[in-house]
Design a protein around this motif. Structure first.
Motif, PDB file in Angstrom:
ATOM      1  N   GLY A 434     133.026  46.353  99.413  1.00 13.76           N
ATOM      2  CA  GLY A 434     132.637  45.188  98.676  1.00 13.76           C
ATOM      3  C   GLY A 434     133.669  44.828  97.913  1.00 13.76           C
ATOM      4  N   ILE A 435     134.842  45.110  98.156  1.00 15.09           N
ATOM      5  CA  ILE A 435     135.936  44.348  97.295  1.00 15.09           C
ATOM      6  C   ILE A 435     136.948  43.678  98.336  1.00 15.09           C
ATOM      7  N   GLU A 436     137.553  42.549  97.397  1.00 16.77           N
ATOM      8  CA  GLU A 436     138.280  41.739  98.048  1.00 16.77           C
ATOM      9  C   GLU A 436     139.828  42.315  98.643  1.00 16.77           C
ATOM     10  N   ASN A 437     140.282  42.020  99.800  1.00 19.80           N
ATOM     11  CA  ASN A 437     141.057  42.243 100.357  1.00 19.80           C
ATOM     12  C   ASN A 437     142.431  41.605 100.159  1.00 19.80           C
ATOM     13  N   GLU A 438     143.681  41.808  99.202  1.00 19.75           N
ATOM     14  CA  GLU A 438     144.778  40.710  98.999  1.00 19.75           C
ATOM     15  C   GLU A 438     145.542  40.689 100.369  1.00 19.75           C
ATOM     16  N   LEU A 439     145.478  41.461 101.398  1.00 18.69           N
ATOM     17  CA  LEU A 439     146.231  41.232 102.492  1.00 18.69           C
ATOM     18  C   LEU A 439     145.839  39.825 103.352  1.00 18.69           C
ATOM     19  N   LEU A 440     144.350  39.494 103.053  1.00 16.12           N
ATOM     20  CA  LEU A 440     144.032  38.127 103.408  1.00 16.12           C
ATOM     21  C   LEU A 440     144.778  36.967 103.339  1.00 16.12           C
ATOM     22  N   PHE A 441     145.500  37.208 101.974  1.00 14.82           N
ATOM     23  CA  PHE A 441     145.944  36.070 101.315  1.00 14.82           C
ATOM     24  C   PHE A 441     147.541  36.186 101.463  1.00 14.82           C
ATOM     25  N   ASP A 442     147.894  37.158 102.198  1.00 14.38           N
ATOM     26  CA  ASP A 442     149.427  37.195 102.431  1.00 14.38           C
ATOM     27  C   ASP A 442     149.849  36.133 103.318  1.00 14.38           C
ATOM     28  N   GLU A 443     150.969  35.710 103.142  1.00 14.90           N
ATOM     29  CA  GLU A 443     151.814  34.797 104.005  1.00 14.90           C
ATOM     30  C   GLU A 443     151.797  35.026 105.386  1.00 14.90           C
ATOM     31  N   LYS A 444     151.918  36.353 105.520  1.00 21.24           N
ATOM     32  CA  LYS A 444     152.164  36.907 107.013  1.00 21.24           C
ATOM     33  C   LYS A 444     150.859  36.896 107.855  1.00 21.24           C
ATOM     34  N   THR A 445     149.664  36.675 106.918  1.00 22.78           N
ATOM     35  CA  THR A 445     148.028  36.833 107.515  1.00 22.78           C
ATOM     36  C   THR A 445     147.806  35.638 107.941  1.00 22.78           C
ATOM     37  N   THR A 446     147.086  35.676 109.097  1.00 28.21           N
ATOM     38  CA  THR A 446     146.296  34.370 109.915  1.00 28.21           C
ATOM     39  C   THR A 446     145.020  35.014 110.040  1.00 28.21           C
ATOM     40  N   LEU A 447     143.817  34.221 110.095  1.00 27.37           N
ATOM     41  CA  LEU A 447     142.618  34.584 110.079  1.00 27.37           C
ATOM     42  C   LEU A 447     141.982  33.742 111.206  1.00 27.37           C
ATOM     43  N   LEU A 448     141.414  34.561 112.311  1.00 28.07           N
ATOM     44  CA  LEU A 448     140.597  33.816 113.168  1.00 28.07           C
ATOM     45  C   LEU A 448     139.112  34.044 112.877  1.00 28.07           C
ATOM     46  N   PHE A 449     138.293  33.012 112.340  1.00 29.19           N
ATOM     47  CA  PHE A 449     137.095  33.067 112.019  1.00 29.19           C
ATOM     48  C   PHE A 449     136.086  32.903 113.448  1.00 29.19           C
ATOM     49  N   GLY A 450     134.927  33.588 113.132  1.00 34.53           N
ATOM     50  CA  GLY A 450     133.870  33.387 114.265  1.00 34.53           C
ATOM     51  C   GLY A 450     133.352  34.838 114.909  1.00 34.53           C
ATOM     52  N   ASP A 451     132.412  34.614 115.570  1.00 35.69           N
ATOM     53  CA  ASP A 451     132.117  35.992 116.351  1.00 35.69           C
ATOM     54  C   ASP A 451     133.186  36.779 116.842  1.00 35.69           C
ATOM     55  N   ALA A 452     133.239  37.831 116.856  1.00 37.92           N
ATOM     56  CA  ALA A 452     134.411  38.596 117.482  1.00 37.92           C
ATOM     57  C   ALA A 452     134.356  38.504 118.919  1.00 37.92           C
ATOM     58  N   LYS A 453     133.135  38.718 119.581  1.00 36.27           N
ATOM     59  CA  LYS A 453     133.037  38.601 121.012  1.00 36.27           C
ATOM     60  C   LYS A 453     133.452  37.556 121.654  1.00 36.27           C
ATOM     61  N   GLU A 454     132.793  36.388 121.249  1.00 35.90           N
ATOM     62  CA  GLU A 454     133.322  34.875 121.580  1.00 35.90           C
ATOM     63  C   GLU A 454     134.517  34.657 121.334  1.00 35.90           C
ATOM     64  N   ASN A 455     135.358  34.793 120.222  1.00 36.65           N
ATOM     65  CA  ASN A 455     136.655  34.660 120.133  1.00 36.65           C
ATOM     66  C   ASN A 455     137.644  35.497 120.896  1.00 36.65           C
ATOM     67  N   MET A 456     137.128  36.686 121.334  1.00 35.83           N
ATOM     68  CA  MET A 456     137.852  37.485 122.024  1.00 35.83           C
ATOM     69  C   MET A 456     137.850  37.219 123.487  1.00 35.83           C
TER      70      MET A 456
END
Length: 466
Positions: A434-456
């Motif tokens: 239940g806590i925020e992950n600062e790694l999500l906002f790192d300049e090295k990080t990219t997020l791929l949003f959506g259902d994992a199975k569909e995106n995979m």
């Protein structure tokens, strides 16, 4: 007198239980270990019908109950999804503890009846073992029901704390101990039932303040409790196999609890009672609205397809999406391009020990690709891309950098040391802690949003098209 062949059957079952436990210690041999344990249980169940030369009473009812349990087990095995395995384990723990407590209560009734009829004394240690089984078995049953409700989200997964909880827990425990001493001194069914009821109360109050990633640790602890009650019940009933099997479960459950607590960087006491003084592995739970860098499957495919070294970090979200097979397909395509790929397995990833190992083994991922945290943590600096699929807390740098964080001190996977990090997430909601992950906002990080199975599946097509 127990016939010799029955004693030999018990010995064979005991050896099989030990070998099964050894097999379960490794993903490579876990399937064989599970089968061996089932065979041992079958041998023990059949042999018990021939333990007494005079025969058993109520054999039709026993057979009916055995068949009903077998049918329920088979149906459950086929219907329960991988994401629900922790709940199933919690139920198994509870049923085992509750059954041991009920058997001990029935044995207490028989002991007191015989003692009253013949004006005889009951052996002291037998009474102690009986009372122990009644109390601890009741604690395990009630506590396991609460953990099931938390994991199944039938109630809040957050710690439940109310004014006076420490006094209610402490008072119930002390009164239970008092009644237990009285029961040993003057056996009666009334006191036995009161001890059982107090055990139920203690079990509920013990687990209510536990939340977040601490719940699987408590499941393991309650498993140890159930093993100890079965062992004590074996002494009461004069059944050596129950004594051996219960001791094995109790010892392995205790060791697993300690190892899991270490994996979280906490003590067992802090896990159980941390919420009473403000400490828990569950934070606020709100979704962040901070800006992040996101991309589509095609962009992520390029990152993966032109890497030399990729590390996959699986988590509970992978299990929820049932994306393990699609992930394996993506990895196979990457390996065909001579890209080295490993899976980094955190000890408490998922909702129970070995959850990710079982999930990936189901997808026929080679065992040698599954690497434990201590073994792979030094390799992240050489990784071109780390693909985090449905995990969050196990790569959250707050465990190292933020003393006030609920997970502070928990050993994590060093994903932040890689050259690039890709998170596959449904939303910006935090992980189980239940806590925020600062790694999500790192300049090295990219997020791929959506259902994992569909995106995979989209990722697979994009990688194949490179």
């Amino acid at each position: 007198m127990v016939p010799l062949w029955v004693q030999l059957a018990y010995l064979l079952a005991a050896v099989c239980f030990i070998l099964a436990l050894k097999g379960l210690s490794s993903p490579k041999t876990a399937r064989q270990g599970n089968i061996l344990g089932a065979v041992a249980a079958a041998i023990a169940t059949i042999a018990v019908f021939f333990q007494d030369e005079g025969g058993l009473d109520n054999v039709p009812l026993i057979i009916l109950a055995t068949l009903a349990g077998s049918v329920a087990g088979v149906v459950g095995a086929y219907r329960v999804q991988m994401t629900q395995m922790p709940q199933l384990v919690a139920l198994f723990n509870g049923v085992g503890g509750g059954a041991a407590a009920l058997v001990a209560l029935l044995e207490l009734h028989d002991l007191t009846s015989v003692a009253d009829r013949f004006n005889a004394e009951i052996e002291g240690f037998v009474l102690v073992a009986t009372v122990f089984t009644i109390f601890v078995g009741s604690v395990s049953f009630a506590g396991s029901c609460i953990t099931f409700a938390k994991l199944q989200e039938l109630m809040t997964t957050r710690p439940v704390v109310f004014p006076g909880l420490p006094f209610a827990f402490g008072g119930s425990f002390l009164v239970a101990v008092l009644f237990s001493v009285m029961l040993v001194g003057d056996p009666s069914m009334l006191l036995g039932i009161l001890v059982a009821l107090l055990g139920l109360a203690v079990g509920v109050l013990l687990v209510l303040p536990v939340g977040g990633a601490d719940v699987p640790i408590v499941i393991s602890l309650l498993n140890a409790f159930t093993g100890l009650t079965v062992a004590a019940g074996g002494y009461v009933l004069g059944n050596v196999l129950l004594l051996v099997a219960g001791t094995l479960v109790g010892a392995s459950g205790t060791l697993l609890t300690i190892l899991m607590a270490r994996g979280m960087g906490r003590s067992v006491v802090n896990t159980l009672f941390g919420a009473l003084k403000g400490g828990s592995t569950l934070g606020a739970g709100g979704a962040s609205d901070r800006p992040v860098q996101s991309a589509g499957p095609e962009d992520v495919a390029i990152m993966l397809g032109y890497a030399d070294r990729v590390i996959i970090v699986p988590g509970y979200g992978l299990a929820v999406a049932q994306a393990q097979h699609a992930l394996r397909d993506v990895v196979e395509v990457l390996q065909e391009r001579d890209i080295r790929v490993d899976y980094a397995i955190h000890p408490v990833a998922g909702r129970m020990p070995g959850h990710m190992n079982v999930l990936l083994a189901e997808a026929q991922v080679p065992y040698e690709q599954l690497r434990e945290m201590d073994d792979i943590n030094g390799d992240f600096t050489d990784a071109d891309v780390v693909l985090v699929v449905g995990a969050n807390d196990v790569v959250n740098p707050a465990a190292r950098t933020t003393p006030g964080a609920p997970i502070y001190g928990m050993p994590i996977l060093n994903a932040d040391e890689a050259k690039k990090i890709v998170f596959m997430k449904r939303s910006m909601r935090p992980g189980f802690a239940g806590i925020e992950n600062e790694l999500l906002f790192d300049e090295k990080t990219t997020l791929l949003f959506g259902d994992a199975k569909e995106n995979m599946a989209k990722l697979l097509k994009s990688v194949e098209a490179l």
